[in-house]
Scaffold this motif. Structure first.
Motif, PDB file in Angstrom:
ATOM      1  N   ARG A  34       0.632  -1.282   0.104  1.00  0.00           N
ATOM      2  CA  ARG A  34      -0.027  -0.011  -0.012  1.00  0.00           C
ATOM      3  C   ARG A  34       0.826   1.437   0.101  1.00  0.00           C
ATOM      4  O   ARG A  34       0.775   2.242  -0.752  1.00  0.00           O
ATOM      5  CB  ARG A  34      -0.775   0.021   1.170  1.00  0.00           C
ATOM      6  N   LEU A  37       2.137   1.975  -3.341  1.00  0.00           N
ATOM      7  CA  LEU A  37       1.317   2.413  -4.206  1.00  0.00           C
ATOM      8  C   LEU A  37       1.039   3.833  -3.887  1.00  0.00           C
ATOM      9  O   LEU A  37       0.989   4.729  -4.898  1.00  0.00           O
ATOM     10  CB  LEU A  37      -0.047   1.526  -4.111  1.00  0.00           C
ATOM     11  N   VAL A  38       0.987   4.229  -2.611  1.00  0.00           N
ATOM     12  CA  VAL A  38       0.781   5.932  -2.459  1.00  0.00           C
ATOM     13  C   VAL A  38       1.958   6.460  -2.818  1.00  0.00           C
ATOM     14  O   VAL A  38       1.852   7.753  -3.477  1.00  0.00           O
ATOM     15  CB  VAL A  38       0.471   6.056  -0.896  1.00  0.00           C
ATOM     16  N   ALA A  41       1.858   6.830  -6.583  1.00  0.00           N
ATOM     17  CA  ALA A  41       0.720   7.669  -7.010  1.00  0.00           C
ATOM     18  C   ALA A  41       1.323   9.148  -6.945  1.00  0.00           C
ATOM     19  O   ALA A  41       1.168   9.743  -7.878  1.00  0.00           O
ATOM     20  CB  ALA A  41      -0.510   7.490  -5.932  1.00  0.00           C
ATOM     21  N   PHE A  69      -3.977  -2.882  -7.132  1.00  0.00           N
ATOM     22  CA  PHE A  69      -4.322  -1.711  -6.718  1.00  0.00           C
ATOM     23  C   PHE A  69      -5.684  -1.846  -6.379  1.00  0.00           C
ATOM     24  O   PHE A  69      -6.028  -0.964  -5.106  1.00  0.00           O
ATOM     25  CB  PHE A  69      -4.252  -0.741  -8.032  1.00  0.00           C
ATOM     26  N   TYR A  72      -6.577  -2.303  -2.536  1.00  0.00           N
ATOM     27  CA  TYR A  72      -6.056  -1.348  -1.384  1.00  0.00           C
ATOM     28  C   TYR A  72      -7.297   0.040  -1.784  1.00  0.00           C
ATOM     29  O   TYR A  72      -7.378   0.657  -0.976  1.00  0.00           O
ATOM     30  CB  TYR A  72      -4.775  -0.899  -1.525  1.00  0.00           C
ATOM     31  N   PHE A  73      -7.492   0.259  -3.249  1.00  0.00           N
ATOM     32  CA  PHE A  73      -8.111   1.540  -3.309  1.00  0.00           C
ATOM     33  C   PHE A  73      -9.278   1.189  -4.443  1.00  0.00           C
ATOM     34  O   PHE A  73      -9.063   0.288  -5.317  1.00  0.00           O
ATOM     35  CB  PHE A  73      -7.029   2.543  -3.944  1.00  0.00           C
ATOM     36  N   LYS A  76      -8.850   6.304  -8.629  1.00  0.00           N
ATOM     37  CA  LYS A  76      -7.818   7.339  -8.623  1.00  0.00           C
ATOM     38  C   LYS A  76      -8.035   8.325  -7.707  1.00  0.00           C
ATOM     39  O   LYS A  76      -6.972   8.937  -6.980  1.00  0.00           O
ATOM     40  CB  LYS A  76      -7.473   7.705 -10.174  1.00  0.00           C
ATOM     41  N   ILE A  79      -6.624   7.141  -4.218  1.00  0.00           N
ATOM     42  CA  ILE A  79      -5.455   7.072  -3.690  1.00  0.00           C
ATOM     43  C   ILE A  79      -4.767   8.456  -3.823  1.00  0.00           C
ATOM     44  O   ILE A  79      -3.917   8.691  -3.097  1.00  0.00           O
ATOM     45  CB  ILE A  79      -4.708   6.268  -4.967  1.00  0.00           C
ATOM     46  N   ALA A  82      -5.362   9.464  -0.179  1.00  0.00           N
ATOM     47  CA  ALA A  82      -4.096   8.647   0.516  1.00  0.00           C
ATOM     48  C   ALA A  82      -2.857   9.414   0.456  1.00  0.00           C
ATOM     49  O   ALA A  82      -1.968   9.337   1.180  1.00  0.00           O
ATOM     50  CB  ALA A  82      -4.062   7.311  -0.053  1.00  0.00           C
TER      51      ALA A  82
END
Length: 222
Positions: A34, A37-38, A41, A69, A72-73, A76, A79, A82
């Motif tokens: 996670r 990914l953050v 992003a 993806f 967790y989310f 778009k 995230i 996040a």
């Protein structure tokens, strides 16, 4: 509109409502995925802008699948929230600190301006991204306005205290003065570090502090 309770006037609201996000994972691997990914992003949003960024760009940056993806989310937009939550502490600026009677107010203003400009310099691209999202998301724009108002109230309280001590022009409206001077500093930071004018932090601090002091009628510690 009714007045807010005094105890809540200086509470700085969160920049994004993250209450609707999925619960964070409980395993170390899930937390690492996670977080990756953050971070990815943020890289993609800052590079391409919010509107042009795609989920596939984010998953490619994070070296994971689209299915991962969605673990967790949901979108778009989620995230992005996040990303803002992860950057909250890094970007939070307390405004002009409380001025004790023995403090030199010009020195306090200078220290506060320096902290603001240095924070903005580290996060210039993310600040520019905030401006973009605020034009298309009503809730995000409202929260930005509420945060700005909370910071302005903090500065206004410090200005009023200096007025009561006889150190600042008593004819100034504390809130309007706070908004005007804080807006000046904010715009200088945005132009330099988000738009790329690239003034040095030292130059920005020196000029903005002098303008603050002159506007308030401060010259030196008495």
């Amino acid at each position: 509109m009714s007045e807010q309770p005094a105890a809540r006037k200086d509470v700085v609201p969160a920049l994004a409502d993250t209450s609707g996000l999925k619960e964070p994972p409980t395993t170390r691997r899930g937390l690492r995925t996670r977080a990756a990914l953050v971070a990815s992003a943020r890289t993609v949003f800052e590079r391409d802008g919010f509107l042009a960024s795609r989920l596939t760009d984010i998953t490619a940056e994070a070296s994971c699948s689209t299915g991962t993806f969605y673990t967790y989310f949901n979108s778009k937009e989620e995230i992005f929230l996040a990303v803002m939550e992860a950057a909250r502490d890094e970007m939070l600026h307390p405004g002009m600190p409380h001025v004790e009677e023995a403090d030199d107010p010009v020195a306090v203003i200078e220290a506060s301006n320096r902290a603001y400009f240095e924070t903005y310099k580290r996060n210039g691209r993310l600040m520019r991204l905030q401006e973009q999202v605020a034009t298309i998301d009503d809730d995000f724009r409202r929260r930005r306005l509420e945060r700005g108002e909370a910071f302005a109230r903090r500065n206004a309280k410090s200005i009023q205290k200096l007025q009561e001590d006889g150190r600042v022009d008593a004819t100034l409206d504390p809130m309007m003065t706070s908004r005007a001077l804080s807006g000046m500093v904010s715009r200088l930071a945005y132009s330099s570090f988000a738009l790329g004018e690239n003034w040095s932090v030292d130059d920005l601090v020196e000029t903005s502090t002098r303008l603050w002091a002159n506007a308030l009628g401060l010259t030196a510690e008495r």
